[in-house]
Design a protein around this motif. Sequence first.
Motif, short mmCIF file in Angstrom:
data_model
loop_
_atom_site.label_atom_id
_atom_site.label_comp_id
_atom_site.label_asym_id
_atom_site.label_seq_id
_atom_site.Cartn_x
_atom_site.Cartn_y
_atom_site.Cartn_z
N ASP A 28 0.81 -1.20 0.00
CA ASP A 28 0.00 0.00 0.00
C ASP A 28 0.85 1.26 0.00
O ASP A 28 0.40 2.32 -0.36
CB ASP A 28 -0.92 -0.01 1.22
CG ASP A 28 -2.00 1.05 1.13
OD1 ASP A 28 -2.49 1.30 0.02
OD2 ASP A 28 -2.33 1.63 2.17
N ARG A 57 -2.29 5.02 -0.77
CA ARG A 57 -3.71 5.09 -1.06
C ARG A 57 -4.48 5.81 0.05
O ARG A 57 -5.50 6.44 -0.19
CB ARG A 57 -4.24 3.67 -1.23
CG ARG A 57 -5.45 3.51 -2.06
CD ARG A 57 -5.74 2.05 -2.34
NE ARG A 57 -5.78 1.24 -1.15
CZ ARG A 57 -6.86 1.03 -0.41
NH1 ARG A 57 -7.99 1.61 -0.75
NH2 ARG A 57 -6.82 0.28 0.65
N ALA A 104 -7.81 5.21 -4.57
CA ALA A 104 -6.56 5.01 -5.29
C ALA A 104 -6.02 6.35 -5.73
O ALA A 104 -6.76 7.20 -6.23
CB ALA A 104 -6.76 4.09 -6.50
#
Length: 105
Positions: A28, A57, A104
């Motif tokens: 991530d 994100r 995103a």
Amino acid sequence: MRSILFMSQKADTPSSDVMKTSPQIRQDFSEAPNLTATIVMDGGLTRAPVSVMNLSRTNAQIEVHYATELPPTLSLLVNNRLELCEVIWQFAQFAGLRFSIAQAV
């Protein structure tokens, strides 16, 4: 509430045992060197240029180009997207932000 986290390590502790992260957390996280952005405060009346040091994100770490006390919430304009953020911590011109809705980047 804002906080500053410090991590200390004993000399006899191997570095691999100090901090273990899950692969999902590592996936991530991504670095964003030389990425410029703008923070928008006071309902859009105040804008300030920032450098994005790390971007994922759900979070961002920024460097404000001049020392200022950031409000508890602000917006980050990065990559042509305006993200509502909560200021998690601030130390001098550096700050950690959490995006209100994980999207995103």
